[in-house]
Scaffold this motif. Structure first.
Motif, PDB file in Angstrom:
ATOM      1  N   ILE A 185       1.066  -1.151  -0.012  1.00 28.61           N
ATOM      2  CA  ILE A 185      -0.014  -0.022  -0.173  1.00 28.61           C
ATOM      3  C   ILE A 185       0.884   1.317   0.166  1.00 28.61           C
ATOM      4  N   ASN A 186       1.029   1.974  -1.162  1.00 27.42           N
ATOM      5  CA  ASN A 186       1.877   3.129  -1.263  1.00 27.42           C
ATOM      6  C   ASN A 186       1.348   4.192  -2.385  1.00 27.42           C
ATOM      7  N   PRO A 187       1.308   5.330  -1.844  1.00 24.37           N
ATOM      8  CA  PRO A 187       1.542   5.794  -0.437  1.00 24.37           C
ATOM      9  C   PRO A 187       0.454   4.994   0.667  1.00 24.37           C
ATOM     10  N   ASN A 188       0.976   5.034   1.838  1.00 24.90           N
ATOM     11  CA  ASN A 188       0.420   4.110   2.723  1.00 24.90           C
ATOM     12  C   ASN A 188      -0.753   4.964   3.682  1.00 24.90           C
ATOM     13  N   ASN A 189      -1.819   4.133   3.423  1.00 22.20           N
ATOM     14  CA  ASN A 189      -2.935   4.309   4.430  1.00 22.20           C
ATOM     15  C   ASN A 189      -2.744   3.493   5.653  1.00 22.20           C
ATOM     16  N   PRO A 190      -2.743   3.659   7.084  1.00 19.97           N
ATOM     17  CA  PRO A 190      -2.796   4.897   7.735  1.00 19.97           C
ATOM     18  C   PRO A 190      -1.589   5.876   7.726  1.00 19.97           C
ATOM     19  N   SER A 191      -0.342   5.063   7.515  1.00 23.22           N
ATOM     20  CA  SER A 191       0.531   6.043   8.111  1.00 23.22           C
ATOM     21  C   SER A 191       1.306   7.278   7.344  1.00 23.22           C
ATOM     22  N   GLY A 192       0.763   7.268   6.169  1.00 25.47           N
ATOM     23  CA  GLY A 192       1.437   8.232   5.111  1.00 25.47           C
ATOM     24  C   GLY A 192       2.928   7.962   4.958  1.00 25.47           C
ATOM     25  N   ALA A 193       3.286   6.651   4.992  1.00 24.55           N
ATOM     26  CA  ALA A 193       4.738   6.373   4.354  1.00 24.55           C
ATOM     27  C   ALA A 193       4.597   6.476   2.804  1.00 24.55           C
ATOM     28  N   VAL A 194       5.778   6.814   2.220  1.00 19.70           N
ATOM     29  CA  VAL A 194       5.888   6.570   0.754  1.00 19.70           C
ATOM     30  C   VAL A 194       7.076   5.728   0.504  1.00 19.70           C
ATOM     31  N   TYR A 195       7.004   4.724   0.040  1.00 23.28           N
ATOM     32  CA  TYR A 195       8.183   3.693  -0.262  1.00 23.28           C
ATOM     33  C   TYR A 195       9.109   4.307  -1.273  1.00 23.28           C
ATOM     34  N   PRO A 196      10.363   4.329  -0.706  1.00 22.59           N
ATOM     35  CA  PRO A 196      11.127   4.386  -1.901  1.00 22.59           C
ATOM     36  C   PRO A 196      11.648   3.521  -2.694  1.00 22.59           C
ATOM     37  N   ARG A 197      12.235   3.872  -4.007  1.00 25.49           N
ATOM     38  CA  ARG A 197      12.419   3.011  -5.204  1.00 25.49           C
ATOM     39  C   ARG A 197      13.186   1.792  -4.731  1.00 25.49           C
ATOM     40  N   GLU A 198      14.213   1.937  -3.944  1.00 25.16           N
ATOM     41  CA  GLU A 198      15.117   0.887  -3.461  1.00 25.16           C
ATOM     42  C   GLU A 198      14.583  -0.078  -2.773  1.00 25.16           C
ATOM     43  N   LEU A 199      13.545   0.401  -1.918  1.00 24.07           N
ATOM     44  CA  LEU A 199      12.755  -0.771  -1.080  1.00 24.07           C
ATOM     45  C   LEU A 199      11.825  -1.369  -1.878  1.00 24.07           C
ATOM     46  N   LEU A 200      11.143  -0.929  -2.868  1.00 25.17           N
ATOM     47  CA  LEU A 200      10.211  -1.461  -3.815  1.00 25.17           C
ATOM     48  C   LEU A 200      10.937  -2.552  -4.762  1.00 25.17           C
ATOM     49  N   VAL A 201      12.132  -2.411  -5.030  1.00 19.31           N
ATOM     50  CA  VAL A 201      12.897  -2.989  -5.659  1.00 19.31           C
ATOM     51  C   VAL A 201      13.047  -4.552  -4.934  1.00 19.31           C
ATOM     52  N   GLN A 202      13.500  -4.195  -3.745  1.00 19.81           N
ATOM     53  CA  GLN A 202      13.637  -5.561  -3.020  1.00 19.81           C
ATOM     54  C   GLN A 202      12.564  -6.147  -2.610  1.00 19.81           C
ATOM     55  N   LEU A 203      11.525  -5.797  -2.446  1.00 18.52           N
ATOM     56  CA  LEU A 203       9.941  -6.412  -2.260  1.00 18.52           C
ATOM     57  C   LEU A 203       9.472  -7.002  -3.656  1.00 18.52           C
ATOM     58  N   VAL A 204       9.995  -6.480  -4.600  1.00 17.58           N
ATOM     59  CA  VAL A 204       9.628  -7.113  -5.938  1.00 17.58           C
ATOM     60  C   VAL A 204      10.481  -8.409  -6.158  1.00 17.58           C
ATOM     61  N   ASP A 205      11.685  -8.436  -5.770  1.00 20.86           N
ATOM     62  CA  ASP A 205      12.723  -9.501  -5.707  1.00 20.86           C
ATOM     63  C   ASP A 205      12.089 -10.549  -5.045  1.00 20.86           C
ATOM     64  N   VAL A 206      11.844 -10.223  -3.682  1.00 18.31           N
ATOM     65  CA  VAL A 206      11.103 -11.206  -2.732  1.00 18.31           C
ATOM     66  C   VAL A 206       9.937 -11.792  -3.466  1.00 18.31           C
ATOM     67  N   ALA A 207       9.214 -11.279  -4.140  1.00 16.42           N
ATOM     68  CA  ALA A 207       7.815 -11.743  -4.823  1.00 16.42           C
ATOM     69  C   ALA A 207       8.303 -12.524  -5.992  1.00 16.42           C
ATOM     70  N   ARG A 233       4.269  11.501   4.456  1.00 17.97           N
ATOM     71  CA  ARG A 233       4.673  12.059   3.205  1.00 17.97           C
ATOM     72  C   ARG A 233       3.975  11.837   2.442  1.00 17.97           C
ATOM     73  N   GLY A 234       2.765  11.113   2.389  1.00 17.80           N
ATOM     74  CA  GLY A 234       1.827  11.049   1.292  1.00 17.80           C
ATOM     75  C   GLY A 234       0.392  10.700   1.817  1.00 17.80           C
ATOM     76  N   ALA A 235      -0.416  10.412   0.969  1.00 17.84           N
ATOM     77  CA  ALA A 235      -1.965  10.247   1.457  1.00 17.84           C
ATOM     78  C   ALA A 235      -2.527  11.271   2.268  1.00 17.84           C
ATOM     79  N   LEU A 236      -3.594  10.798   2.917  1.00 22.03           N
ATOM     80  CA  LEU A 236      -4.713  11.980   3.389  1.00 22.03           C
ATOM     81  C   LEU A 236      -4.600  11.726   5.003  1.00 22.03           C
ATOM     82  N   TYR A 237      -3.774  10.908   5.636  1.00 23.19           N
ATOM     83  CA  TYR A 237      -3.851  10.920   7.026  1.00 23.19           C
ATOM     84  C   TYR A 237      -2.749  10.878   7.900  1.00 23.19           C
ATOM     85  N   ALA A 238      -2.680  11.400   9.217  1.00 19.90           N
ATOM     86  CA  ALA A 238      -1.951  10.999  10.137  1.00 19.90           C
ATOM     87  C   ALA A 238      -1.961  10.069  11.064  1.00 19.90           C
TER      88      ALA A 238
END
Length: 417
Positions: free
Chosen positions: A177-199, A331-336
Motif C-alpha cells: 500500500i503506497n502511499p500508505n494508509n494510515p501511516s502516510g509512508a511513501v516507499y522509496p524505489r530501492e525498497l520496492l525493488v527489494q520487495l519485487v525481488d522477494v515476490a 509523506r503522502g496520502a490523506l492521514y496522520a
C-alpha cells in the motif's frame, strides 16, 4: 418452533472495520441527540467541502444520455484504453485495454482480485498497519491474512527480510500500500525493488494499492510498482476517489501486468467475477479520460500554501509541541497516525480513548489497532479539514491526554504513599 436458519457467516466475527464500525454508529446516535461532532474517521473529501474538478463533472454531464445500458464487464473500452495508455506512459509493461478492469471503486476490485486468487487457507502478506479492507477481504474469501511489520521506528517502512521470513508454501500474494494508509509512508524505489525481488523469487502475485499515487508532500516521490515488476505478475489499483476527490462516484480500476504465460488463468477469473456483477457504474467511467488527460488539480493542494499541506503542517507542529504525542511525518496520502507517549500512555487503550474523545470532546478518530497492529497507542485522523479546525481538534485531544497524564501521576503518587 422452527430452527432459526438466519445465522450470519462465522468468518464475519473475524472481520474488523472500525473506520465505519461501532464508534461511527455511536457518533450517529450522538448527532441524533443534537451533539455536534468533528468526524475525522473517513478520508472522504466531499464531506469536507472538496468537489470533484469541474472538467470531470462536465464529462459525465455531456455523456449522461449514453449511460443507460450495461457496458462490458471490464468497463467501457474507450475508458480502459485511456487507463492503459496512462499506465503505459509511466512504464507499466503489457498495459493494454484487455488487462484493465473498471470497478465500483477500488474496494470492489480488491475483493474480486482476492476472490479470483485464493483457495481456502491460502495466505496473503499484508502490511501492518494496513487499510483494513485488505485483511477483511482476505478473510471473507477464505484466506489467511499474514501481517508484516511496518514499524513506526522505521518510518512505517517494511523490512524485506522479515517479509520473506513469513512466506510459506501457502503464500499467494504480497500486498503493498503506497502511499500508505494510515501511516502516510511513501516507499522509496530501492525498497520496492527489494520487495519485487522477494515476490519474484517465491512466485507471489504483487498487489499494489496505489489509490493515493498523486498525493505526496515535500520531497517524497511516488514510484509505481508495475514498472519495477517487469514481467512478474502485478496488479495495480487506482481510481478517482482520492486524487480527484470523487469518492461517491465509485470509479476504480485495476491494471494487470506481467508476462502473459505467467498469469495463468487469473485474467479469466477476474473477468468471470466481473461478469457476475454485470458491470461497474457507467456514468462515472466517462470522467476517467478527463481525469487522466486534464489539468493537475491535486498538486496545488499538496504544496506549501495548499490546503492539505497546511493542515498536515498544523498537525506536525502540534505533535512536535505536545508532551503527549509523537508523529512520524506523513509523506503522502490523506492521514496522520500519531502515537500517544509519556505519562498519558500509561495504561492507554486506543478504543477507550477514541470513545472518550468523542463523548467528552466531540471528536471522532479511528483507534490505531483497527489497522491490524499489535500496539494500542496510536490513532488515525484524516488531513482533510481546514488547518484551523485541526488545531482545535488537537487542542481537545491534548486536553484529554492531559487528564490521562494527571491520572497516571495520581496513581503513581498513591502507590508510593
Amino acid at each position: 418452533m422452527p430452527h432459526n436458519r438466519l445465522v450470519t457467516r462465522e468468518r464475519l466475527s473475524e472481520v474488523r472495520y472500525e473506520i465505519r464500525g461501532e464508534l461511527a454508529r455511536r457518533a450517529l446516535e450522538l448527532e441524533a441527540q443534537g451533539r455536534p461532532l468533528i468526524k475525522l474517521n473517513i478520508g472522504n473529501p466531499g464531506a469536507f467541502g472538496f468537489r470533484a474538478p469541474e472538467h470531470l463533472q462536465q464529462a459525465i454531464a455531456q455523456n449522461l444520455p449514453g449511460t443507460d445500458p450495461y457496458t462490458h464487464q471490464q468497463g467501457l473500452p474507450a475508458v480502459r484504453e485511456y487507463i492503459a495508455a496512462h499506465y503505459k506512459k509511466r512504464g507499466t509493461p503489457n498495459a493494454t485495454l484487455e488487462r484493465v478492469f473498471v470497478g465500483n471503486g477500488v474496494s470492489e476490485l480488491i475483493d474480486i482480485s482476492l476472490r479470483a486468487l485464493l483457495n481456502p487457507g491460502d495466505e496473503v502478506l499484508i502490511p501492518s498497519p494496513d487499510y483494513p479492507l485488505w485483511t477483511a477481504a482476505t478473510i471473507l474469501n477464505d484466506g489467511k491474512a499474514v501481517h508484516y511489520d511496518c514499524r513506526p521506528e522505521n518510518g512505517f517502512l517494511p523490512d524485506p527480510a522479515q517479509v520473506e521470513a513469513l512466506i510459506t508454501p501457502r503464500t499467494r500474494a504480497l500486498v503493498i500500500i503506497n502511499p500508505n494508509n494510515p501511516s502516510g509512508a511513501v516507499y522509496p524505489r530501492e525498497l520496492l525493488v527489494q520487495l519485487v525481488d522477494v515476490a519474484a523469487r517465491h512466485g507471489l502475485l504483487l498487489m499494489a494499492d496505489e489509490i493515493y499515487d498523486g498525493i505526496t508532500y515535500d520531497d517524497a516521490a511516488f514510484q509505481p510498482l508495475a514498472p519495477l515488476a517487469g514481467d512478474h505478475p502485478c496488479i495495480s489499483f487506482g481510481g478517482l476517489s482520492k486524487v480527484h476527490r470523487a469518492c461517491g462516484w465509485r470509479v476504480g480500476w485495476a491494471v494487470l501486468s506481467g508476462e502473459a504465460t505467467r498469469l495463468g488463468d487469473y485474467h479469466h477469473a477476474m473477468d468471470l467475477l466481473g461478469a457476475l456483477r454485470l458491470c461497474a457504474n457507467v456514468p462515472g467511467q466517462f470522467a476517467v479520460p478527463a481525469a487522466l488527460s486534464g489539468p493537475d488539480t491535486i498538486t496545488p493542494l499538496c504544496v506549501d500554501g495548499g490546503r492539505l499541506y497546511e493542515t498536515r503542517r498544523a498537525v506536525m507542529d502540534i505533535c512536535a509541541g505536545s508532551e503527549h504525542l509523537d508523529l512520524v511525518t506523513p509523506r503522502g496520502a490523506l492521514y496522520a497516525f500519531p502515537a500517544v507517549v509519556g505519562a498519558a500512555a500509561e495504561g492507554f487503550d486506543d478504543h477507550r480513548f477514541a470513545l472518550e474523545l468523542m463523548e467528552d470532546e466531540g471528536v471522532l478518530v479511528v483507534p490505531g489497532s483497527s489497522f491490524n497492529v499489535r500496539y494500542r497507542n496510536h490513532f488515525r485522523v484524516t488531513l482533510l479539514p481546514e488547518a484551523s479546525t485541526m488545531r482545535e481538534v488537537f487542542r481537545r485531544i491534548d486536553a484529554l491526554l492531559g487528564r490521562y497524564a494527571e491520572s497516571a501521576a495520581q496513581r503513581r503518587a498513591a502507590a508510593v504513599a
